[in-house]
Scaffold this motif. Structure first.
Motif, PDB file in Angstrom:
ATOM      1  N   ARG B  31      -4.146   5.706   7.694  1.00 16.14           N
ATOM      2  CA  ARG B  31      -4.369   4.196   6.959  1.00 16.14           C
ATOM      3  C   ARG B  31      -2.769   3.743   7.144  1.00 16.14           C
ATOM      4  O   ARG B  31      -1.784   5.039   8.408  1.00 16.14           O
ATOM      5  CB  ARG B  31      -4.308   4.700   5.553  1.00 16.14           C
ATOM      6  N   PRO B  32      -2.177   2.866   7.079  1.00 15.84           N
ATOM      7  CA  PRO B  32      -1.534   2.914   7.525  1.00 15.84           C
ATOM      8  C   PRO B  32       0.757   3.352   6.875  1.00 15.84           C
ATOM      9  O   PRO B  32       1.087   3.668   7.676  1.00 15.84           O
ATOM     10  CB  PRO B  32      -0.435   0.719   7.346  1.00 15.84           C
ATOM     11  N   ALA B  33      -0.450   3.988   5.692  1.00 14.03           N
ATOM     12  CA  ALA B  33       0.962   4.751   4.942  1.00 14.03           C
ATOM     13  C   ALA B  33       0.317   6.007   3.752  1.00 14.03           C
ATOM     14  O   ALA B  33      -1.110   5.409   3.583  1.00 14.03           O
ATOM     15  CB  ALA B  33       1.817   3.996   4.004  1.00 14.03           C
ATOM     16  N   TYR B  34       0.962   7.083   3.389  1.00 17.75           N
ATOM     17  CA  TYR B  34       0.063   7.823   2.552  1.00 17.75           C
ATOM     18  C   TYR B  34       1.771   7.760   1.865  1.00 17.75           C
ATOM     19  O   TYR B  34       2.245   7.916   1.841  1.00 17.75           O
ATOM     20  CB  TYR B  34       0.243   8.818   3.182  1.00 17.75           C
ATOM     21  N   ARG B 214      13.558   6.936  10.293  1.00 16.67           N
ATOM     22  CA  ARG B 214      14.174   7.314   9.032  1.00 16.67           C
ATOM     23  C   ARG B 214      15.332   5.384   8.719  1.00 16.67           C
ATOM     24  O   ARG B 214      15.493   5.125   9.488  1.00 16.67           O
ATOM     25  CB  ARG B 214      15.722   8.103   8.986  1.00 16.67           C
ATOM     26  N   ASP B 215      15.305   5.553   7.088  1.00 17.42           N
ATOM     27  CA  ASP B 215      16.027   4.492   6.557  1.00 17.42           C
ATOM     28  C   ASP B 215      16.886   4.002   7.122  1.00 17.42           C
ATOM     29  O   ASP B 215      18.451   5.146   6.720  1.00 17.42           O
ATOM     30  CB  ASP B 215      15.992   4.266   4.844  1.00 17.42           C
ATOM     31  N   GLY B 223       8.634   7.558   7.652  1.00 22.38           N
ATOM     32  CA  GLY B 223       7.475   7.457   8.328  1.00 22.38           C
ATOM     33  C   GLY B 223       7.069   8.068   9.391  1.00 22.38           C
ATOM     34  O   GLY B 223       8.644   8.808  10.273  1.00 22.38           O
ATOM     35  N   VAL B 224       6.534   8.167  10.725  1.00 21.86           N
ATOM     36  CA  VAL B 224       6.397   8.982  11.624  1.00 21.86           C
ATOM     37  C   VAL B 224       5.608   8.172  12.118  1.00 21.86           C
ATOM     38  O   VAL B 224       4.714   7.262  12.353  1.00 21.86           O
ATOM     39  CB  VAL B 224       5.682  10.662  11.289  1.00 21.86           C
ATOM     40  N   GLU B 225       5.874   8.340  13.972  1.00 25.74           N
ATOM     41  CA  GLU B 225       5.456   7.704  14.729  1.00 25.74           C
ATOM     42  C   GLU B 225       4.545   8.645  15.704  1.00 25.74           C
ATOM     43  O   GLU B 225       4.853   9.674  15.302  1.00 25.74           O
ATOM     44  CB  GLU B 225       6.230   6.989  15.813  1.00 25.74           C
ATOM     45  N   THR B 226       3.053   8.491  15.540  1.00 29.66           N
ATOM     46  CA  THR B 226       2.387   8.755  16.835  1.00 29.66           C
ATOM     47  C   THR B 226       1.286   8.716  17.007  1.00 29.66           C
ATOM     48  O   THR B 226       1.453   7.202  17.372  1.00 29.66           O
ATOM     49  CB  THR B 226       0.934   9.224  15.221  1.00 29.66           C
ATOM     50  N   THR B 227       0.630   8.977  18.481  1.00 31.40           N
ATOM     51  CA  THR B 227      -0.102   8.898  18.909  1.00 31.40           C
ATOM     52  C   THR B 227      -0.962   7.351  18.908  1.00 31.40           C
ATOM     53  O   THR B 227      -1.719   7.424  19.558  1.00 31.40           O
ATOM     54  CB  THR B 227      -1.048   9.787  19.987  1.00 31.40           C
ATOM     55  N   PHE B 361      11.891  14.870   3.446  1.00 27.96           N
ATOM     56  CA  PHE B 361      11.782  16.069   4.600  1.00 27.96           C
ATOM     57  C   PHE B 361      11.654  17.480   4.347  1.00 27.96           C
ATOM     58  O   PHE B 361      13.108  17.980   4.028  1.00 27.96           O
ATOM     59  CB  PHE B 361      12.732  15.032   5.963  1.00 27.96           C
ATOM     60  N   PHE B 362      10.555  18.287   4.465  1.00 27.18           N
ATOM     61  CA  PHE B 362      10.972  19.253   3.502  1.00 27.18           C
ATOM     62  C   PHE B 362      10.544  20.114   5.222  1.00 27.18           C
ATOM     63  O   PHE B 362       9.710  19.749   5.573  1.00 27.18           O
ATOM     64  CB  PHE B 362       9.684  19.377   2.638  1.00 27.18           C
ATOM     65  N   LEU B 363      11.127  21.525   5.072  1.00 34.83           N
ATOM     66  CA  LEU B 363      10.573  22.547   5.592  1.00 34.83           C
ATOM     67  C   LEU B 363       9.733  23.082   5.368  1.00 34.83           C
ATOM     68  O   LEU B 363       9.546  23.966   4.168  1.00 34.83           O
ATOM     69  CB  LEU B 363      11.761  23.398   6.397  1.00 34.83           C
TER      70      LEU B 363
END
Ligand SMILES: Cc1cc2nc3c(=O)[nH]c(=O)nc-3n(C[C@H](O)[C@H](O)[C@H](O)COP(=O)(O)OP(=O)(O)OC[C@H]3O[C@@H](n4cnc5c(N)ncnc54)[C@H](O)[C@@H]3O)c2cc1C
Ligand SMILES: [Zn+2]
Lengths: 89, 419
Positions: B31-34, B214-215, B223-227, B361-363
């Protein structure tokens, strides 16, 4: 098996060497005014690239000299070896 | 969507040629966002998604996996589960994980085959036996079920141990954790995936994260860029093991980790010969026998940074020499397979868990060669951390800040534990 070209002894098997982590990390000074964050950066926050990495090795079971190596962390290809004190270039 | 697995279903499907089993999880389009995007479809990423949905009601979640789920270390590991850690922080965390594993098959409605066959760690000298006794006493004070055994007891447990009184590394006894054992690794991946999917989590395979958005003002992750395109995210959880530094660099910060190749080996199948896990930190070897009969063994890391999932021959030779010194009878066994996974180690060999320098962003990283045993508790505490924005109490000691504060949890030195 890596074949590492010691600048003093020539190519030898990797089992003669010990890896010393990232190269060209300068110790921050003066010690008494270095912040906790800068100490942490110096001690722990090093480069960990997927690709070319400049690192130190020591010829532990040979001439016992330290030197620098540029190695690809995926293919393990070594493309440059240079002595301590020489510039990274 | 699939129904619950049961003995009745098994019988019904057996009678119809096992052609009626539904898919265990969907393969949706992203989906476009989660609300939450978890990077990495290994055990930790999938468990986190499951506990986010089950414990926190956060169901608008995607797990993004660059290859196939479980294709990383979770599907490459030697499946030893134990909690013989020395420091109270580690003991509390890893014992919670063993406890969760004990109930996991029921919880997930998926048989993860936890075989609590026990683990024996051999002592080879008077000095080492004293050291192990100290460790065992410390662990018992922390409530972990460790005990010392003498030489006769150790040999009764594992009759194949090197019998020679003139062995280079004689066997004087050791320490045992009886609740330790092995778990079927793929079942952990598939069980969490299926359970998370049933709660609405989207598991998206063949989807590599290639950038982190990142803002520009607040710096928080968006968000993230993905393939498979840009995917918006309220929060992002990082669970990519050996590739943590690579993805952290996309988000603009460094981690105190180095990635290494860790190898494992499986032999040809044998009749049952070894009914527990046996290890030696002097010989740097551990071995167990799988249900299929293969000896599953491993040892030290390859000793320099690597992202090559191969492993080099000098380490191979060292591991196999250690095996034969410990159990000479295995010298004529042939190996079937050898492989490596890329594991990320911090200086103190403890994980790095919780908040990062980037907001939202969590580790979940730094598991090194020992994070399979940690999957249930890692997922449970990471879900809490992501959902609430605050580190779960069990993982506070493992924060990224501990490096700045010089508050390391130095398990490598204290417990002599590599994996
Ligand atoms: C040989 C070996 C033996 C081991 N033995 C044991 C053991 O006996 N006991 C034990 O407790 N632990 C053991 N471990 C350690 C254990 O396997 C790991 O700590 C654990 O599996 C880590 O789980 P994870 O979910 O964090 O990582 P992984 O299972 O590696 O999952 C991370 C996933 O992230 C994906 N990924 C990476 N980059 C990206 C990206 N950019 N975008 C999207 N996805 C990405 C990867 O493809 C991978 O599937 C062993 C490890 C190895 C290699
Ligand atoms: Zn030399």
């Amino acid at each position: 098996m890596l074949l590492i070209a010691c600048p003093w002894c020539g190519p030898r098997d990797e089992t003669e060497f010990v890896n010393g982590g990232e190269a060209h990390i300068d110790r921050p000074t003066p010690a008494e005014s270095v912040s906790d964050a800068d100490w942490a950066a110096y001690l722990f926050f090093h480069d960990n690239p997927r690709g070319w990495l400049a690192e130190r090795w020591v010829h532990a079971f040979g001439c016992r000299q330290w030197f620098n190596v540029e190695r690809d962390t995926v293919t393990h290809e070594i493309r440059r070896v240079w002595r301590l004190g020489e510039p990274r270039a | 969507m699939s129904g619950a697995y049961s003995a009745l279903q098994l019988v019904r499907n057996a009678l119809t040629g096992h052609r009626g089993w539904p898919k265990a999880w969907r393969s949706p389009q992203p989906r476009p966002a989660y609300d939450v995007v978890i990077i990495g479809g290994g055990g930790h990423g999938l468990a986190t998604a499951y506990y986010l949905a089950r414990n926190h009601g956060v169901r608008n979640v995607a797990v993004l996996e660059k290859g196939w789920i479980g294709g990383g270390n979770t599907g490459r590991n030697t499946t030893i589960v134990r909690s013989d850690y020395y420091y109270p922080e580690s003991a509390a965390f890893f014992d919670r994980s063993v406890t969760l594993y004990e109930g996991l098959s029921q919880d997930l409605n998926f048989n993860v085959m936890f075989s609590q066959r026990g683990m024996l760690t051999i002592g080879h000298s008077r000095g080492e036996m004293d050291f192990r006794r100290k460790l065992v006493n410390g662990m018992r004070l922390n409530g972990i079920d460790l005990e010392m055994v003498d030489e006769a007891q150790a040999r009764a447990m594992c009759p194949l141990l090197n019998p020679s009184p003139s062995a280079r590394y004689p066997i004087l006894g050791g320490m045992v954790q009886r609740r330790a054992g092995t778990v079927r690794h793929d079942a952990v991946v598939w069980g969490y995936a299926r359970a998370a999917d049933r709660l609405g989590v989207d598991i998206i395979q063949n989807c590599a994260v290639t950038g982190v958005r990142r803002d520009p003002v607040s710096g928080a992750v968006t968000g993230v860029e993905t393939t498979r395109g840009l995917i918006g995210a309220g929060k992002v959880g990082l669970a990519v093991a050996g590739h943590s530094s690579v993805v952290a660099a996309m988000a603009g910060f460094r981690l105190p980790l180095r990635s290494y190749a860790l190898q494992a080996f499986v032999s040809e199948p044998l009749k049952p010969v070894l009914d527990m896990v046996v290890s030696s930190s002097v010989l740097n070897i551990y071995v167990s026998q799988s249900d299929k009969g293969g000896l599953v063994l491993g040892g030290n890391l390859d000793p320099y940074a690597s992202y090559a999932q191969r492993g080099n021959p000098p380490t191979m030779e060292a591991v196999l020499s250690g095996l034969i010194e410990m159990i000479p009878a295995f010298s004529r066994v042939r190996l079937l397979r050898q492989w490596a996974g890329i594991v990320d180690y911090a200086h103190d060999s403890s994980p790095v868990l919780g908040l990062s320098p980037v907001a939202n962003f969590f580790l979940n990283c730094g598991w090194g060669g020992g994070g399979f045993k940690a999957i249930p508790a890692g997922g449970e505490t990471f879900a809490h951390t992501v959902a609430t924005g605050q580190p779960h109490p069990l993982i506070k000691a493992f924060s990224l800040d501990r490096f700045r504060d010089q508050a390391l949890v130095d398990e490598a030195a204290a417990a002599g534990i590599e994996h």
